[in-house]
Scaffold this motif. Structure first.
Motif, mmCIF file in Angstrom:
data_model
loop_
_atom_site.group_PDB
_atom_site.id
_atom_site.type_symbol
_atom_site.label_atom_id
_atom_site.label_comp_id
_atom_site.label_asym_id
_atom_site.label_seq_id
_atom_site.Cartn_x
_atom_site.Cartn_y
_atom_site.Cartn_z
ATOM 1 N N ARG A 1 0.904 -1.387 -0.018
ATOM 2 C CA ARG A 1 0.142 -0.053 0.171
ATOM 3 C C ARG A 1 1.130 1.400 0.014
ATOM 4 N N ASN A 2 1.941 1.217 0.739
ATOM 5 C CA ASN A 2 2.563 2.539 0.932
ATOM 6 C C ASN A 2 3.973 2.514 0.080
ATOM 7 N N ILE A 3 4.316 1.401 -0.825
ATOM 8 C CA ILE A 3 5.361 1.443 -1.443
ATOM 9 C C ILE A 3 5.184 1.389 -2.991
ATOM 10 N N ARG A 4 5.998 2.326 -3.814
ATOM 11 C CA ARG A 4 5.707 2.304 -5.332
ATOM 12 C C ARG A 4 7.267 2.038 -5.809
ATOM 13 N N ASN A 5 7.100 1.139 -6.980
ATOM 14 C CA ASN A 5 8.343 0.786 -7.614
ATOM 15 C C ASN A 5 8.205 0.939 -9.018
ATOM 16 N N GLU A 6 9.264 1.451 -9.693
ATOM 17 C CA GLU A 6 9.302 1.572 -11.065
ATOM 18 C C GLU A 6 10.640 1.129 -11.573
ATOM 19 N N MET B 1 15.941 2.611 -11.705
ATOM 20 C CA MET B 1 14.967 1.831 -10.404
ATOM 21 C C MET B 1 14.543 3.187 -9.753
ATOM 22 N N HIS B 2 13.287 3.325 -9.609
ATOM 23 C CA HIS B 2 12.731 4.470 -8.868
ATOM 24 C C HIS B 2 11.660 3.839 -7.667
ATOM 25 N N ASN B 3 12.070 4.124 -6.533
ATOM 26 C CA ASN B 3 11.436 3.404 -5.249
ATOM 27 C C ASN B 3 10.939 4.762 -4.471
ATOM 28 N N GLU B 4 9.696 4.468 -4.184
ATOM 29 C CA GLU B 4 8.806 5.744 -3.416
ATOM 30 C C GLU B 4 8.446 4.943 -2.288
ATOM 31 N N ASN C 1 5.924 5.740 0.984
ATOM 32 C CA ASN C 1 5.176 6.776 2.058
ATOM 33 C C ASN C 1 4.641 6.125 3.288
ATOM 34 N N PHE C 2 4.909 6.839 4.409
ATOM 35 C CA PHE C 2 4.525 6.527 5.634
ATOM 36 C C PHE C 2 3.780 7.591 6.162
ATOM 37 N N GLN C 3 3.055 7.439 7.486
ATOM 38 C CA GLN C 3 2.403 8.501 8.064
ATOM 39 C C GLN C 3 2.932 9.887 8.192
ATOM 40 N N LYS C 4 4.199 9.909 8.779
ATOM 41 C CA LYS C 4 4.915 11.078 9.238
ATOM 42 C C LYS C 4 6.210 11.308 8.198
ATOM 43 N N PHE C 5 6.382 10.484 7.625
ATOM 44 C CA PHE C 5 7.454 10.696 6.517
ATOM 45 C C PHE C 5 7.413 10.004 5.460
ATOM 46 N N SER C 6 8.226 10.383 4.083
ATOM 47 C CA SER C 6 8.336 9.471 3.252
ATOM 48 C C SER C 6 9.643 9.925 2.251
ATOM 49 N N PHE C 7 10.088 8.998 1.717
ATOM 50 C CA PHE C 7 11.407 9.150 1.012
ATOM 51 C C PHE C 7 11.436 8.389 -0.366
ATOM 52 N N ILE C 8 12.342 9.017 -1.216
ATOM 53 C CA ILE C 8 12.483 8.271 -2.516
ATOM 54 C C ILE C 8 14.030 7.853 -2.898
ATOM 55 N N VAL C 9 14.247 6.950 -3.242
ATOM 56 C CA VAL C 9 15.361 6.407 -3.612
ATOM 57 C C VAL C 9 15.571 6.279 -5.141
ATOM 58 N N HIS C 10 16.402 6.824 -5.878
ATOM 59 C CA HIS C 10 16.370 6.628 -7.358
ATOM 60 C C HIS C 10 17.663 6.390 -8.004
ATOM 61 N N GLY C 11 18.000 5.460 -8.731
ATOM 62 C CA GLY C 11 19.372 5.196 -9.460
ATOM 63 C C GLY C 11 19.009 5.132 -10.826
ATOM 64 N N GLN D 1 15.610 11.929 -1.880
ATOM 65 C CA GLN D 1 14.727 12.709 -1.170
ATOM 66 C C GLN D 1 13.905 12.048 -0.180
ATOM 67 N N PHE D 2 13.885 13.043 0.824
ATOM 68 C CA PHE D 2 13.272 12.862 2.073
ATOM 69 C C PHE D 2 12.416 13.906 2.485
ATOM 70 N N THR D 3 11.201 13.584 3.062
ATOM 71 C CA THR D 3 10.246 14.386 3.494
ATOM 72 C C THR D 3 9.646 14.105 5.171
ATOM 73 N N TYR D 4 9.692 14.893 5.894
ATOM 74 C CA TYR D 4 9.348 14.671 7.316
ATOM 75 C C TYR D 4 8.006 15.706 7.564
ATOM 76 N N ARG D 5 6.799 15.082 7.561
ATOM 77 C CA ARG D 5 5.443 15.878 7.953
ATOM 78 C C ARG D 5 5.427 16.196 9.354
ATOM 79 N N TRP D 6 5.710 17.209 10.192
ATOM 80 C CA TRP D 6 5.724 17.900 11.178
ATOM 81 C C TRP D 6 4.220 18.045 11.643
ATOM 82 N N SER D 7 3.295 18.432 10.763
ATOM 83 C CA SER D 7 1.851 18.585 10.907
ATOM 84 C C SER D 7 1.311 18.928 9.392
#
Length: 516
Positions: free
Chosen positions: A261-266, A290-293, A295-305, A343-349
């Motif tokens: 549900r919270n992991i996308r790959n390409e 290869m692109h990997n995304e 997504n979690f409740q408070k944070f999300s990140f992308i690893v792409h090579g 890329q890394f994102t942290y959602r404080w609110s």
């Protein structure tokens, strides 16, 4: 497989959905039309004392004393000519090496789609502008050499010289849709885009095919983009095309899957088959990514090579000590480079988030000590046709200043931190700080001004940048956007541009945009 056979295969494949369409007699023949677009007016102010492109030669130095003498003579001649103008009461043509410019422009985008049933859709997208206020409009060619063939951006705007012929086509394609089978085929001028535009982000004419496998939770897409065709050229003017198959084609395929549900790959692959010799270069290159995304409740990140491999054949001129070309030769270069994207994102609110980004490629920017493109060797990374922005000045394509864009992002690394703040209801503030570095220091041995002989040295530090943006959502379809950037150059940028002047670039613009 030859190009002719390839197109025949595509033609046969396109007949399959057509036969299905004919069989659907129950569908209404009434044509439905939909449209959307935007109108934008922008005011921009930019200023700098740093060059945006190199002005000195990149060829090896054979006789520095002679080059310095010729440069001094040219400068003296310029000064003398300016003194003569002043003696005649004319204004000086020598200006300080500093820029402060304000300008205004407008642009209109319009996309229209029409369909007689749910299986076929036609799309046409056009653009008027960008039209600068006071910019020259179209007219017949005059003694000033104004080109009446100029259309699209930059046309119109000057009093008394505006013209209606300033439209350019962005999209023009047929979309064959068979929702029951999860099959979609686009034929014509359309947008081709890879993951986040890192490899390819460009409009072009070609074919794209998308097949969804819902029960497997994956989709498969592939296609061909006819990037350039010079086959119809008649160089010797004998009435027959003599440039057969002088073309550049881009093939691609990509697989997207989402098993969690919270992991996308390409995973994807793009291939360039460039046989066009008009630019003295041919190439067969591939980009595997290869692109990997996550997504979690408070944070999300992308690893792409991305891995870049292939060969480039480039025409080289062999010269003597006097810089006179003796003959031309073709050199083959084997490419093996790569790009990383994190890329890394942290959602404080809901109103505050923090973001980190790190993006870079292998190799060395600029040219080597022999005056050749540095990305042709030493694990250099060759770009295809990407389109992405990281910061407002260092790596950008959205207007104002841009030191680099996606296509010139070779041998560079940019690291940054930015935060989005939603405050006072419809307002969003963005604060950012970025640093730009070279993977390997640019070559200083081909420099004339910023050189070791003048007491300078090379480094990998390109500079740092501060960004401040505001977005005001006046209504759901009307926005006011303010964007600004302030870039402070480092030694590596002066080495790359062979310039010892200036230090700062700045830009700010405000946009009023209405979408419909």
């Amino acid at each position: 497989m030859s190009l002719r056979n390839l197109f025949l295969s595509y033609s046969i494949f396109l007949l399959i959905p057509c036969s299905v369409l004919i069989a659907q007699e129950e569908e209404s023949q009434r044509t439905f039309m939909n449209f959307n677009g935007s109108f934008r007016v922008r005011a921009t102010n930019v200023g700098r004392d740093v060059l945006l492109e190199r002005k000195t030669p990149v060829t090896p130095i054979t006789n520095l004393e002679k080059e310095n003498t010729e440069r001094l003579q040219s400068e003296q001649q310029t000064i003398q000519s300016d003194l003569e103008r002043r003696q005649q009461g004319l204004p000086s043509q020598i200006t300080p090496r500093k820029e402060d410019v304000s300008y205004y422009d407008s642009r209109f985008l319009y996309n229209m789609s029409f369909s007689a049933n749910k299986y076929v859709e036609g799309v046409w997208g056009m653009q008027v502008g960008d039209i600068p206020f006071g910019g020259k409009g179209l007219r017949a060619t005059g003694p000033d050499g104004f080109d009446p063939g100029l259309v699209g951006p930059g046309s119109g705007g000057e009093r008394g010289r505006t013209a209606a012929v300033n439209v350019q086509t962005n999209f023009l394609y047929l979309n064959f849709r068979i929702p029951e089978s999860g099959l979609f085929i686009k034929v014509g001028q359309q947008l081709f885009s890879s993951a986040q535009g890192r490899v390819l982000f460009s409009t072009g004419t070609g074919v794209s095919i998308l097949k969804n496998f819902q029960f497997l939770r994956l989709s498969l897409e592939g296609g061909i983009l006819r990037a350039r065709d010079q086959s119809f050229m008649d160089v010797d003017k004998n009435g027959f095309a003599d440039k057969n198959y002088q073309s550049s084609n881009i093939y691609y395929n990509r697989l997207k899957f989402e098993y969690f549900r919270n992991i996308r790959n390409e995973v994807y692959a793009y291939f360039l088959d460039d046989n066009d010799k008009s630019d003295n270069e041919t190439a067969r290159l591939a980009w595997y990514g290869m692109h990997n995304e996550f997504n979690f409740q408070k944070f999300s990140f992308i690893v792409h090579g991305i891995l870049n491999t292939g060969t480039v054949k480039k025409l080289r001129a062999v010269t003597d000590t006097s810089d006179v070309t003796i003959y031309n030769t073709t050199q083959r270069h084997f490419i093996k480079g790569g790009m990383y994207d994190f890329q890394f994102t942290y959602r404080w609110s809901e109103s505050l988030n923090f973001n980190l980004i790190a993006l870079g490629t292998t190799g060395r920017p600029g040219y080597d000590e022999k005056g050749h493109e540095a990305n042709l060797k030493g694990n250099g990374y060759r770009t295809l046709a990407p389109g992405f922005s990281i910061s407002n000045i260092a790596t950008d394509f959205t207007g104002g200043y841009a030191l680099f864009n996606g296509s010139s992002f070779s041998g560079l690394n940019e690291y940054g931190f930015y935060s989005n703040i939603i405050a006072f209801g419809p307002y969003q503030f963005t604060l950012g700080y970025y640093q730009l570095w070279a993977t390997k220091s640019p070559e200083i041995r081909i420099n004339r001004e910023f050189s070791e002989l003048n007491g300078y040295r090379t480094s990998t530090y390109m500079g740092m940048e501060y960004n401040f943006n505001i977005r005001y959502n006046v209504t759901s379809d009307f926005q006011i956007i303010f964007r600004s950037g302030y870039f402070v150059a480092g030694d590596a940028l002066f080495v790359l541009l062979d310039s010892k002047y200036g230090r700062v670039l700045r830009e700010a613009f405000i946009v009023f945009e209405h979408r419909f």
